[in-house]
Scaffold this motif. Sequence first.
Motif, short mmCIF file in Angstrom:
data_model
loop_
_atom_site.label_atom_id
_atom_site.label_comp_id
_atom_site.label_asym_id
_atom_site.label_seq_id
_atom_site.Cartn_x
_atom_site.Cartn_y
_atom_site.Cartn_z
N VAL A 136 0.99 -1.32 -0.15
CA VAL A 136 0.08 -0.13 0.04
C VAL A 136 0.82 1.27 0.05
CG1 VAL A 136 -1.76 1.25 1.25
CG2 VAL A 136 -1.79 -1.11 1.16
N ALA A 137 1.95 1.24 0.89
CA ALA A 137 2.79 2.36 0.82
C ALA A 137 3.50 2.87 -0.50
CB ALA A 137 3.94 2.22 2.11
N GLY A 163 6.89 10.75 5.41
CA GLY A 163 6.28 10.66 6.81
C GLY A 163 5.00 10.00 6.95
N LEU A 164 4.31 9.95 5.53
CA LEU A 164 3.17 9.10 5.68
C LEU A 164 3.32 7.80 6.25
CD1 LEU A 164 0.16 8.49 4.40
CD2 LEU A 164 1.43 7.39 2.50
N VAL A 165 2.26 7.40 7.41
CA VAL A 165 2.24 6.13 7.77
C VAL A 165 1.18 5.13 7.41
CG1 VAL A 165 1.77 5.14 9.98
CG2 VAL A 165 3.68 6.87 9.83
N ILE A 166 1.38 4.06 7.02
CA ILE A 166 0.20 3.11 6.97
C ILE A 166 0.36 2.12 7.88
CG2 ILE A 166 -0.86 1.57 5.12
CD1 ILE A 166 -0.14 4.12 3.49
N SER A 171 4.09 0.48 7.89
CA SER A 171 4.94 0.93 6.71
C SER A 171 4.84 2.59 6.77
CB SER A 171 4.44 0.59 5.36
OG SER A 171 4.33 -0.93 5.52
N ILE A 172 6.09 3.11 6.24
CA ILE A 172 6.29 4.36 6.71
C ILE A 172 7.23 4.91 5.11
CG2 ILE A 172 7.62 6.26 7.82
CD1 ILE A 172 7.54 3.44 9.96
N VAL A 193 10.17 2.68 1.28
CA VAL A 193 9.03 2.20 2.26
C VAL A 193 9.80 1.52 3.31
CG1 VAL A 193 7.32 0.33 2.49
CG2 VAL A 193 7.28 1.94 0.58
N MET A 194 9.53 1.74 4.47
CA MET A 194 10.08 1.13 5.80
C MET A 194 9.00 0.51 6.26
SD MET A 194 11.67 3.49 8.79
CE MET A 194 13.39 3.64 8.18
N GLY A 195 9.06 -0.91 6.32
CA GLY A 195 8.28 -1.89 6.61
C GLY A 195 8.72 -2.42 8.04
N ILE A 196 7.74 -2.29 9.10
CA ILE A 196 8.01 -2.65 10.42
C ILE A 196 6.92 -3.41 10.90
CG2 ILE A 196 8.64 -2.08 12.71
CD1 ILE A 196 9.81 0.46 11.65
N GLY A 197 7.17 -4.96 11.29
CA GLY A 197 6.29 -5.63 12.08
C GLY A 197 6.70 -6.04 13.37
#
Length: 327
Positions: free
Chosen positions: A99-100, A111-114, A141-142, A209-213
């Motif tokens: 999505v990001a 700076g958008l955060v999903i 995801s940022i 896209v910085m994806g963090i789980g």
Amino acid sequence: MSTPGTRDAILRVFRQRKGEFVSGEEISQTLGISRTAVWKHIGLLREQGYGIESAASRGYRLTQTPDTLIPAEIQANLETSCIGREVVLLEETDSTNRVAHEYGKAGAEEGLVIIADQQTAGKGRLGRPWASPYGVNLYTSILLRPSILPRWATQLTFLSSVAVARAINDLCGLNPQVKWPNDVLIDGKKVAGILNEIDAEMEGIHYMVMGIGVNLNMTKSQFPDNLRYPATSLALETGREISRLAFARILYRELDALYNTYLQEGFKPIAAAWSRFFAWQGKVVEVDFQDRRLQGTVTGIDTDGALLLRLDSGATERVLAGDVRPL
Ligand code: BT5
């Protein structure tokens, strides 16, 4: 106005009035919706676990918020300069990274955060899956637009690991370790994974896209059977329920601070912060790298994030990718 948008707007009104009663009339006028619609949305918020008191002559008052991830709650007094300036919450999606990317391609601001309550196709590295059951963990995801060359993009992976490790330490008092290049562990068990992806050309990055789980409240039975490494959640480690909202807010603050440091001072302070959580500094490890199995002593990380190993021969080897095991 759609239901989530209206919910958000009502919560914003309550926040602005800081625990005071707000009349149904005022909410209806501010939002441009009917009194019946206000009443309906208050009911929906209550169903989601919001405590909303009502008094006949005075209106409504917010008394309690649940652990629901709602953009207005995440952004309230967040005080970041970049991260979280826009927050998009999805109840269910395939992957917040996917999505990001869409937002990135469409030109959204950095700076958008999903965030998603659940991912049906959460991604790890190399096409591996990331287990993402509903409502228990953080999947976020940022979107970032650092003006750096693509070869420096891995530096941001270290930045995200530090932010996650600090957030865990701040909120739970645990002492996490970071694993090269990207996992965050507690007592050797994986509690968070990071998947940073870039859209770039030779001269620069269009976006990252910085994806963090992060496994917050996942129970033992919710982990898949065939995990590559032992895994855990913060609730399993602390014995208490972890607020997704509180964790998300701390994480975005840490990310924002580290990102500002990175933009102003470069990778050095990030690498130093990362090293403090890195348990294998000075340890002998084994790694499969480019069809070879190497053994060596970890001496640190290079400016592009490569792991530096001192081999028995005395030579230093730069490991760019691979799974490292302590010996
Ligand atoms: C990672 O990959 O650790 C990166 C995971 C990134 C997930 C986030 S969630 C938000 C954003 N949106 C996405 O679609 N992705 C990101 P890797 O190092 O390849 O580890 C994947 C491996 O970890 C799997 O093959 C499993 O063995 C294991 N695993 C899967 N789900 C796990 C979980 N919830 N907790 C711990 N380990 C897990």
